[in-house]
Write a protein that holds these residues in place. Structure first.
Motif, mmCIF file in Angstrom:
data_model
loop_
_atom_site.group_PDB
_atom_site.id
_atom_site.type_symbol
_atom_site.label_atom_id
_atom_site.label_comp_id
_atom_site.label_asym_id
_atom_site.label_seq_id
_atom_site.Cartn_x
_atom_site.Cartn_y
_atom_site.Cartn_z
ATOM 1 N N MET A 177 56.505 10.976 0.585
ATOM 2 C CA MET A 177 57.332 10.208 1.520
ATOM 3 C C MET A 177 58.320 11.131 2.216
ATOM 4 N N ALA A 178 58.490 10.901 3.480
ATOM 5 C CA ALA A 178 59.388 11.747 4.267
ATOM 6 C C ALA A 178 60.809 11.690 3.745
ATOM 7 N N ARG A 179 61.536 12.724 4.035
ATOM 8 C CA ARG A 179 62.940 12.779 3.627
ATOM 9 C C ARG A 179 63.678 11.605 4.244
ATOM 10 N N GLY A 180 64.458 10.901 3.396
ATOM 11 C CA GLY A 180 65.154 9.729 3.906
ATOM 12 C C GLY A 180 64.294 8.503 3.708
ATOM 13 N N GLY A 181 63.052 8.641 3.982
ATOM 14 C CA GLY A 181 62.152 7.523 3.774
ATOM 15 C C GLY A 181 62.265 6.487 4.870
ATOM 16 N N LEU A 182 61.443 5.453 4.762
ATOM 17 C CA LEU A 182 61.385 4.409 5.774
ATOM 18 C C LEU A 182 62.737 3.719 5.926
ATOM 19 N N TYR A 183 63.141 3.523 7.172
ATOM 20 C CA TYR A 183 64.421 2.883 7.467
ATOM 21 C C TYR A 183 64.157 1.533 8.120
ATOM 22 N N TYR A 184 64.830 0.513 7.605
ATOM 23 C CA TYR A 184 64.679 -0.880 8.050
ATOM 24 C C TYR A 184 64.653 -1.013 9.571
ATOM 25 N N GLY A 185 65.615 -0.405 10.220
ATOM 26 C CA GLY A 185 65.730 -0.528 11.678
ATOM 27 C C GLY A 185 64.552 0.095 12.402
ATOM 28 N N ASP A 186 63.997 1.173 11.820
ATOM 29 C CA ASP A 186 62.837 1.814 12.427
ATOM 30 C C ASP A 186 61.592 0.987 12.135
ATOM 31 N N TYR A 187 61.485 0.537 10.902
ATOM 32 C CA TYR A 187 60.332 -0.266 10.473
ATOM 33 C C TYR A 187 60.160 -1.479 11.375
ATOM 34 N N LEU A 188 61.256 -2.154 11.686
ATOM 35 C CA LEU A 188 61.208 -3.359 12.503
ATOM 36 C C LEU A 188 61.400 -3.054 13.984
ATOM 37 N N GLN A 189 61.481 -1.770 14.312
ATOM 38 C CA GLN A 189 61.631 -1.346 15.707
ATOM 39 C C GLN A 189 62.748 -2.135 16.404
ATOM 40 N N LEU A 190 63.893 -2.174 15.742
ATOM 41 C CA LEU A 190 64.988 -3.003 16.219
ATOM 42 C C LEU A 190 65.576 -2.537 17.543
ATOM 43 N N GLU A 191 65.565 -1.244 17.789
ATOM 44 C CA GLU A 191 66.124 -0.760 19.057
ATOM 45 C C GLU A 191 65.338 -1.387 20.202
ATOM 46 N N ARG A 192 64.056 -1.441 20.035
ATOM 47 C CA ARG A 192 63.147 -2.007 21.030
ATOM 48 C C ARG A 192 63.326 -3.531 21.087
ATOM 49 N N LEU A 193 63.302 -4.148 19.918
ATOM 50 C CA LEU A 193 63.348 -5.607 19.819
ATOM 51 C C LEU A 193 64.654 -6.150 20.379
ATOM 52 N N LEU A 194 65.769 -5.515 20.018
ATOM 53 C CA LEU A 194 67.076 -6.067 20.351
ATOM 54 C C LEU A 194 67.601 -5.628 21.720
ATOM 55 N N SER A 195 66.762 -4.896 22.453
ATOM 56 C CA SER A 195 67.166 -4.530 23.818
ATOM 57 C C SER A 195 66.232 -5.206 24.816
ATOM 58 N N ALA A 196 65.540 -6.214 24.340
ATOM 59 C CA ALA A 196 64.554 -6.889 25.198
ATOM 60 C C ALA A 196 65.080 -8.214 25.734
ATOM 61 N N GLN A 197 66.395 -8.383 25.782
ATOM 62 C CA GLN A 197 66.957 -9.647 26.244
ATOM 63 C C GLN A 197 67.811 -9.379 27.484
ATOM 64 N N THR A 198 67.321 -9.811 28.634
ATOM 65 C CA THR A 198 68.066 -9.616 29.880
ATOM 66 C C THR A 198 68.200 -10.949 30.597
ATOM 67 N N ALA A 199 69.429 -11.387 30.769
ATOM 68 C CA ALA A 199 69.656 -12.674 31.419
ATOM 69 C C ALA A 199 69.467 -12.545 32.920
ATOM 70 N N GLU A 200 68.660 -13.430 33.495
ATOM 71 C CA GLU A 200 68.467 -13.441 34.947
ATOM 72 C C GLU A 200 69.772 -13.780 35.660
ATOM 73 N N SER A 201 70.486 -14.754 35.086
ATOM 74 C CA SER A 201 71.734 -15.177 35.731
ATOM 75 C C SER A 201 72.743 -14.043 35.780
ATOM 76 N N GLY A 202 72.535 -13.052 34.914
ATOM 77 C CA GLY A 202 73.462 -11.930 34.886
ATOM 78 C C GLY A 202 73.217 -10.923 35.997
ATOM 79 N N LYS A 203 72.086 -11.092 36.676
ATOM 80 C CA LYS A 203 71.750 -10.131 37.726
ATOM 81 C C LYS A 203 72.497 -10.411 39.022
ATOM 82 N N LEU A 204 72.986 -11.651 39.132
ATOM 83 C CA LEU A 204 73.655 -12.032 40.380
ATOM 84 C C LEU A 204 75.120 -12.370 40.168
#
Lengths: 363, 363, 363, 363
Positions: free
Chosen positions: C1-28
């Motif tokens: 196993m790699a040093r540090g080992g599997l990290y929850y946030g990486d496993y669930l790809q949270l950076e990707r998941l939690l940056s996928a919310q863009t409000a349309e109303s916020g664009k105007l």
């Protein structure tokens, strides 16, 4: 058919049912508004307890014989599923009772003293019949659990304590599982071999792993030793007996092996419904635990802290029973004995053939 | 409107969202079937955690000022109600995860080590922002709660620890409740008088009750003494401070009086929505507790017993946090200070008039 | 196993998941507060749709062969049970979305036009794969259901329409049920005899009942005639075919007989799990219907009435689909063919023996 | 306290309650196993119906005066919230009843004829008291809804029809909303101006949009015309009256304006609790609808198709009542009149000042 025929209100005896609500607070003045809710919630619980006991009669009837018909195992699993659904409804019912605030409860709670749920004979019967024994119980204020029951209620519950419990009947049924010892096959030994090899391989891996520091290696070996110890109760009858003495296990050694066998080989036709049945027992145990816990939270919300010395408060007692009064904990503890499916010993053809459906055997 | 216009899949960034599931077990062989369920359940939780944090931003924004607009208190209560609904959905989600059996979990759980929910930065942020402090926490395996968080996650959580918490903002808002000290009226003193008279009357009744045996009389007087002690923290600032030192209370003395005042006089127009708000805080605290407890039961079901020396097992730690990591316990403990509504001191007309709606005052 | 080992946030790809919310109303301008909730709710649904499709892959994989292994039928029933749990969670999710008021929805709903759930490719795939055919669909605003899907989404859904559906696979599996025609036994004929005798006896009872007035007798005979007609599709292949032509039935004549057989003799070991499987299909069908209905109520609450001429409103369309877009309606309609268990023809010993467990046969 | 004191079993009259279950099928032979479940489910419903009627007594008591105390509006909203919780439990109860299969129901259902839920007097009282009128009802088999009620039950329900309904009491309370016409401010006219300007602006935008084809322009103008028509009932009393004649609206013109006003300006302190109250009425209406729908699905599952001519089947009747027997539909239809918050006319300072809390006015 008689003229007029059956009438809904008569069928459900509504005149009787709907005139059975008398607020205590109303006897000394204006009835507290929320007392009717309190009465209705508890009466609804008691109706459902009657239903649960009725389904348990049927399930226990099925398991009261030495030769449980395969047809009846399916029925038993289905009725246990119904009991589970009722318990889930019972948990939901707390949402309704929690629309009553502590201040509103105070309007009538003193009128109820000393009555309490400790005096629900049906609830005690359900506990006893599932398999909760006197020795398992935490006693509130050092009184035996039936001390608060009166007359016929206490007799009825004591009488129930004399009868077989679902736990013991299921244990006996598990012990009769034929496949764990068949021909030259002994599941326990077959499993022991695989587990031993697996742990030996793990130990080898740890000892020879060049990446590990000494301290890390020691830690991992300690963890492995602990893992090995976990299996002892499964492979060594005397260790199981010793742990059982201390309250670690409740199921007999043979029943435990059978339950594990069913869990591991649950896809075999002969074990599919038995596995569902064991799952339903766990679901019931777990949902009753959740109900106890939520109930304790609600009592705490209603009564607040009990500041003082001596004895535990009502909600603390209730919270401890959530943990302590579980009946089928052994089925949950089986997870300790699992190994990855890929390492699972395949069943000998002869044994597997016995575990199929008759029709498929011909094909 | 642009040609084509907004497309559902683009709006929800589905290409991104639905390509974010990679099974670890699939990297070394065939992916374990149930690993996707495990991933999806946790990703759904993290989406809802983001939503909860967003609602908390709004609620905390409302309470970040010394003069919370009456209009905003309604909004805050409504958004706390939304957080409560999300938490209830979160409890229900465990039903879906529990369709995974321990045997199926074993197919991939070793691939996940050492990742765990301890590394959910959003969950920690929710805890911290509600008001859970480091000193309140039970530490698993003697490591501080943020030890398992890495890099930006840990920074983010530590940063959150520097900010105001909902608990403290609500405490400050409670402390600013005007009605508890208005003109010549001091709620605490008015209440003390009523409670004292009530307890004195109870003591008189016990002492002069001819039906009581000496032993019974002593028991009841002891119970009464304990009841008197319960109120001490409410009436005596130094006793409250001492109990607070020992961790008995968390809210300030003034905030506690205000919370009790709101609970007792919740029907007054000025207190209706504040009472709803306090109720929502209790609902959130309770539902989070229920979730923690159910989660601990599920972990126990998956992992089984942990036989060995040293340290508590994962599910035992989780079970203890259900009890220990509560934030708004003081609101539940308020029930200790309640007296029957019939004994409640009526508010002076001048105070009551200040607690109504403007329009009604003219009428 | 790699040093540090599997990290929850990486496993669930949270950076990707939690940056996928863009409000349309916020664009105007300032984003509408409730738009994030709207996005999160739909993203959670899409995660669960992915899970459902994954489980359907497994279930359909099991039924894609002419010889479904008995072991796999249990797995299929279990996974269908998991799909059912997910659908129940999906219904509950509407409680969270309904914390958004129509006024708050209006803050951003115009920014979403023309995007809508009609463009959920995964939802359409679920419908198609369960077995909803084009000819079964009500078309909203006279457009085919896939008209609003774009590019790859439409291709994917059209491609799914080429594949086998769960309905048809289950139909084929039902048709292969061996027991309904075995040796000299034909379930249909055996059943016809019992039903005919039963109806003849009922007719005799009506005709000879001295208490009935002529008008009453006529009414009862008409009701009996209607009851007789109900069974026609079961006993007469051409009548079944004719009703099927008109959309009355969907399952083939043989599959219908098999489904009835399983329902009647569900306690036989060979049919216990098949009966559970059929029950799960009905549970899924019913829960999807409930979701459609609740969704239509919510849309009505959000949008209000649509006053105008021509076309149905969105919520009226949705309400009609609750009824019309059911896939396993035939299983519900089977209740039409049931007779009291006491009148049920016993299975010939030879047939019954084939429906047991191998091990039990020896005993 | 009396010797022995109150006993749980006596308090809840358990001897009476738990001896009120008699299976009809047991009178002619062995009782069908599932008949007890059927009885218990319906008795539980009737207990909850009693509770609902009791809470309605309190709520209707509050609204029976021309001057509803501001303090009581909070209580009314809270009790309506309790009714909503009970209805949600009632929907969940169907999960328990659905553990009964159609085959098991057939074991005793003929013994129940002609009794049915149509004879539940309490359910009819709830409908009537909420506000369901005879003219709103779909009649099953062309009989008036009370035709199947007998004796005292029918009298009781007919008597209830003479009393005020919650709908009408709320309508009268809405009509008394002071703020919609205060000083020189008339909400309706203020709103009309904003809506007219908004629609005129929209029309201008459509007419001058160079990107639109003629056909598209026509389509959009038609849509706009429809939108304009929607508002007619709000601004023109005669149009509202005409639509009301045809059953389009039920609330009076003034009540409708008040309900809209409360919905739009719900954050003003004087309207926060009234808005919660209207929301609870919608929640109750919606949950009752969901219950009716699920009940119809369950009846369909139990009985199957009714093949024949003339009349609708039981489950088809039940399904139509889900739609038709709604009481507070107008509150849902209000969404038709909403405009984006950003376009909302601000309240004149004088009016807004009247809608605040007294204490805040001084500050």
């Amino acid at each position: 058919m008689a003229r007029g025929g059956l009438y809904y209100g008569d069928y459900l005896q509504l005149e009787r049912l709907l005139s059975a609500q008398t607020a205590e607070s109303g006897k000394l003045g204006a009835a507290a508004h929320d007392e009717l809710l309190f009465i209705i919630v508890h009466q609804a619980y008691e109706l459902w307890f009657k239903q649960i006991l009725f389904e348990m009669d049927a399930v226990q009837g099925i398991f009261s014989t030495d030769q449980v018909d395969d047809r009846d195992v399916g029925t038993a699993a289905r009725l246990l599923g119904r009991i589970w659904e009722i318990l889930k409804l019972g948990v939901h019912q707390l949402d309704v009772l929690e629309t009553m605030t502590p201040l509103d409860f105070l309007d009538f709670r003193d009128h109820l003293v000393p009555a309490s749920g400790f005096q629900s004979a049906q609830f005690r019967q359900i506990e006893v019949r599932l398999g909760l024994r006197r020795q398992d119980r935490i006693n509130f204020e050092d009184k035996p659990f039936d001390a608060r029951l009166q007359g016929a209620d206490r007799d009825r519950v004591n009488h129930t304590e004399q009868a077989s419990t679902l736990h013991d009947q299921v244990e006996a049924w598990l012990e009769r599982t034929p496949f764990i010892e068949m021909g030259g096959f002994t599941f326990r030994e077959s499993y022991r071999k695989v587990v031993t090899d697996m742990l030996a391989h793990d130990e080898e891996t740890i000892r020879t792993n060049p990446l590990l520091q000494d301290a890390e290696r020691e830690l991992e070996l300690t963890g492995l030793k602990r893992a090995q110890l976990k299996f002892d109760a499964l492979f060594d009858e005397s260790i199981h007996a010793a742990q059982r003495e201390e309250g670690g296990w409740r199921l007999s050694w043979r029943a435990l092996q059978a339950a594990l066998f069913i869990t591991l080989y649950r896809d075999e036709p002969a074990l599919q419904v038995p596995f569902t049945l064991l799952s339903r027992l766990m679901d019931i145990d777990e949902t009753l635990t959740i109900w106890r816990y939520r109930h304790s939270l609600m009592v705490q919300r209603m009564i607040g802290l009990k500041i003082g010395t001596g004895g535990s408060s009502g909600h603390q007692y209730l919270r401890r029973t959530a943990e302590q009064h579980r009946v089928f904990g052994d089925l949950f503890a089986l997870s300790t004995f699992l190994i990855p499916r890929s390492a699972l010993p395949p069943l000998p053809d002869a044994v597997r053939a016995e575990m199929g459906l008759t029709y498929s055997r011909k094909a």
